[in-house]
Design a protein around this motif. Structure first.
Motif, PDB file in Angstrom:
ATOM      1  N   ASP A  78      12.967  96.683  29.648  1.00 22.93           N
ATOM      2  CA  ASP A  78      14.183  97.316  30.148  1.00 22.93           C
ATOM      3  C   ASP A  78      15.155  97.385  28.973  1.00 22.93           C
ATOM      4  OD1 ASP A  78      16.101  98.447  31.844  1.00 22.93           O
ATOM      5  OD2 ASP A  78      16.022  96.812  33.314  1.00 22.93           O
ATOM      6  N   SER A  79      16.210  98.169  29.154  1.00 26.18           N
ATOM      7  CA  SER A  79      17.222  98.266  28.107  1.00 26.18           C
ATOM      8  C   SER A  79      18.602  98.103  28.720  1.00 26.18           C
ATOM      9  CB  SER A  79      17.106  99.596  27.366  1.00 26.18           C
ATOM     10  OG  SER A  79      17.085 100.681  28.251  1.00 26.18           O
ATOM     11  N   PHE A  80      19.420  97.351  28.025  1.00 22.35           N
ATOM     12  CA  PHE A  80      20.798  97.120  28.432  1.00 22.35           C
ATOM     13  C   PHE A  80      21.660  97.688  27.316  1.00 22.35           C
ATOM     14  CE2 PHE A  80      18.102  94.337  30.719  1.00 22.35           C
ATOM     15  CZ  PHE A  80      18.586  94.437  32.016  1.00 22.35           C
ATOM     16  N   ILE A  81      22.356  98.779  27.654  1.00 20.71           N
ATOM     17  CA  ILE A  81      23.053  99.592  26.668  1.00 20.71           C
ATOM     18  C   ILE A  81      24.516  99.707  27.070  1.00 20.71           C
ATOM     19  CG2 ILE A  81      23.161 101.883  25.603  1.00 20.71           C
ATOM     20  CD1 ILE A  81      20.139 102.173  26.556  1.00 20.71           C
ATOM     21  N   CYS A  82      25.410  99.314  26.182  1.00 18.76           N
ATOM     22  CA  CYS A  82      26.837  99.549  26.410  1.00 18.76           C
ATOM     23  C   CYS A  82      27.191 100.875  25.753  1.00 18.76           C
ATOM     24  CB  CYS A  82      27.691  98.430  25.823  1.00 18.76           C
ATOM     25  SG  CYS A  82      29.457  98.837  25.936  1.00 18.76           S
ATOM     26  N   PRO A  83      27.586 101.873  26.557  1.00 20.92           N
ATOM     27  CA  PRO A  83      27.914 103.182  26.004  1.00 20.92           C
ATOM     28  C   PRO A  83      29.396 103.328  25.644  1.00 20.92           C
ATOM     29  CG  PRO A  83      27.904 103.326  28.376  1.00 20.92           C
ATOM     30  CD  PRO A  83      27.532 101.898  28.017  1.00 20.92           C
ATOM     31  N   HIS A  84      30.160 102.270  25.823  1.00 20.54           N
ATOM     32  CA  HIS A  84      31.620 102.351  25.697  1.00 20.54           C
ATOM     33  C   HIS A  84      32.127 102.111  24.283  1.00 20.54           C
ATOM     34  CE1 HIS A  84      30.690 100.840  29.856  1.00 20.54           C
ATOM     35  NE2 HIS A  84      31.269 101.998  30.090  1.00 20.54           N
ATOM     36  N   GLY A  85      33.279 102.679  23.991  1.00 24.04           N
ATOM     37  CA  GLY A  85      33.969 102.406  22.741  1.00 24.04           C
ATOM     38  C   GLY A  85      34.706 101.072  22.835  1.00 24.04           C
ATOM     39  N   SER A  86      35.115 100.537  21.701  1.00 24.33           N
ATOM     40  CA  SER A  86      35.749  99.213  21.672  1.00 24.33           C
ATOM     41  C   SER A  86      37.087  99.174  22.402  1.00 24.33           C
ATOM     42  CB  SER A  86      35.925  98.738  20.229  1.00 24.33           C
ATOM     43  OG  SER A  86      36.677  99.684  19.505  1.00 24.33           O
ATOM     44  N   SER A  87      37.733 100.315  22.572  1.00 29.75           N
ATOM     45  CA  SER A  87      39.042 100.331  23.245  1.00 29.75           C
ATOM     46  C   SER A  87      38.947 100.599  24.743  1.00 29.75           C
ATOM     47  CB  SER A  87      39.934 101.388  22.593  1.00 29.75           C
ATOM     48  OG  SER A  87      39.372 102.670  22.776  1.00 29.75           O
ATOM     49  N   GLU A  88      37.733 100.709  25.275  1.00 26.54           N
ATOM     50  CA  GLU A  88      37.580 101.073  26.687  1.00 26.54           C
ATOM     51  C   GLU A  88      37.691  99.898  27.657  1.00 26.54           C
ATOM     52  OE1 GLU A  88      34.704 104.252  27.694  1.00 26.54           O
ATOM     53  OE2 GLU A  88      34.299 104.305  25.538  1.00 26.54           O
ATOM     54  N   GLY A  89      37.725  98.682  27.144  1.00 22.36           N
ATOM     55  CA  GLY A  89      37.953  97.522  28.002  1.00 22.36           C
ATOM     56  C   GLY A  89      36.829  97.201  28.981  1.00 22.36           C
ATOM     57  N   CYS A  90      35.604  97.465  28.617  1.00 16.75           N
ATOM     58  CA  CYS A  90      34.477  97.169  29.514  1.00 16.75           C
ATOM     59  C   CYS A  90      34.075  95.698  29.370  1.00 16.75           C
ATOM     60  CB  CYS A  90      33.293  98.061  29.177  1.00 16.75           C
ATOM     61  SG  CYS A  90      32.565  97.701  27.565  1.00 16.75           S
ATOM     62  N   HIS A  91      33.188  95.262  30.246  1.00 12.07           N
ATOM     63  CA  HIS A  91      32.685  93.882  30.189  1.00 12.07           C
ATOM     64  C   HIS A  91      31.281  93.813  29.598  1.00 12.07           C
ATOM     65  CE1 HIS A  91      36.117  92.416  32.370  1.00 12.07           C
ATOM     66  NE2 HIS A  91      35.949  93.361  33.265  1.00 12.07           N
ATOM     67  N   CYS A  92      30.746  94.972  29.213  1.00 11.63           N
ATOM     68  CA  CYS A  92      29.373  94.959  28.700  1.00 11.63           C
ATOM     69  C   CYS A  92      29.305  94.980  27.173  1.00 11.63           C
ATOM     70  CB  CYS A  92      28.560  96.121  29.278  1.00 11.63           C
ATOM     71  SG  CYS A  92      29.259  97.774  29.102  1.00 11.63           S
TER      72      CYS A  92
END
Length: 176
Positions: A78-92
């Motif tokens: 499986d793959s766990f991919i964070c697609p977010h930029g550093s300023s997006e405030g995600c938890h991944c």
């Protein structure tokens, strides 16, 4: 006491191939022996997961599906991919352990029985530390700089092992 590993999380850029910088999945090349090392982990009965920050997805430069297909082709479970930029405030996004916690929930993993292999101390090693996983830093990609020039950014954390490359990391995992 012998620890029976459940899973190995492998960073992509600079760990299993590439340069440490973003490379589109169609142009990405694995390091010599990396495919064999992934196969050896799977033959040993371990789950093998990709664990990667890919903010270029949020910028429209690639799709999550292109990365998922690439990891599937390499034999990842499986793959766990964070697609977010550093300023997006995600938890991944690494160094947050969000992707590790998501995988643990999805696959019933005890993260203390899992290993994270990566080349960046202030993302890969900090995420592994926060999740209680074993930490293996490879010297490829950003590894040398993580150990030297940028060591102050993760000075409170020690890797459990420092490997020259993915192949040595896998050897350590399978022999530990």
């Amino acid at each position: 006491m012998l620890v029976q590993w459940q899973a190995v999380f492998l960073d992509r850029d600079g760990t299993i191939g590439g340069t440490g910088h973003y490379i589109h999945p169609r142009d990405f090349v694995l390091y010599q022996g990396a495919q064999e090392s992934i196969r050896r982990l799977k033959e040993a009965g371990l789950k093998v997961f990709a664990f990667t920050n890919q903010h270029r997805i949020s910028r429209g430069e690639a799709t999550e599906e292109e990365f998922e297909l690439q990891f599937h082709t390499y034999g990842f479970d499986d793959s766990f991919i964070c697609p977010h930029g550093s300023s997006e405030g995600c938890h991944c996004r690494k160094p947050s352990p969000g992707m590790l916690f998501t995988a643990a929930e999805k696959y019933g993993l005890d993260l203390s029985r899992c290993v994270v292999v990566g080349d960046v101390g202030d993302t890969d090693m900090l995420a592994a530390h926060a999740a209680g996983a074993k930490k293996v830093l490879v010297r490829t990609g950003w590894g040398e700089d993580s150990l030297n020039e940028y060591r102050d950014q993760w000075k409170e954390v020690e890797p459990d092992y420092i490997a020259s490359d993915i192949n040595e990391a896998v050897k350590w995992i399978l022999e530990d």
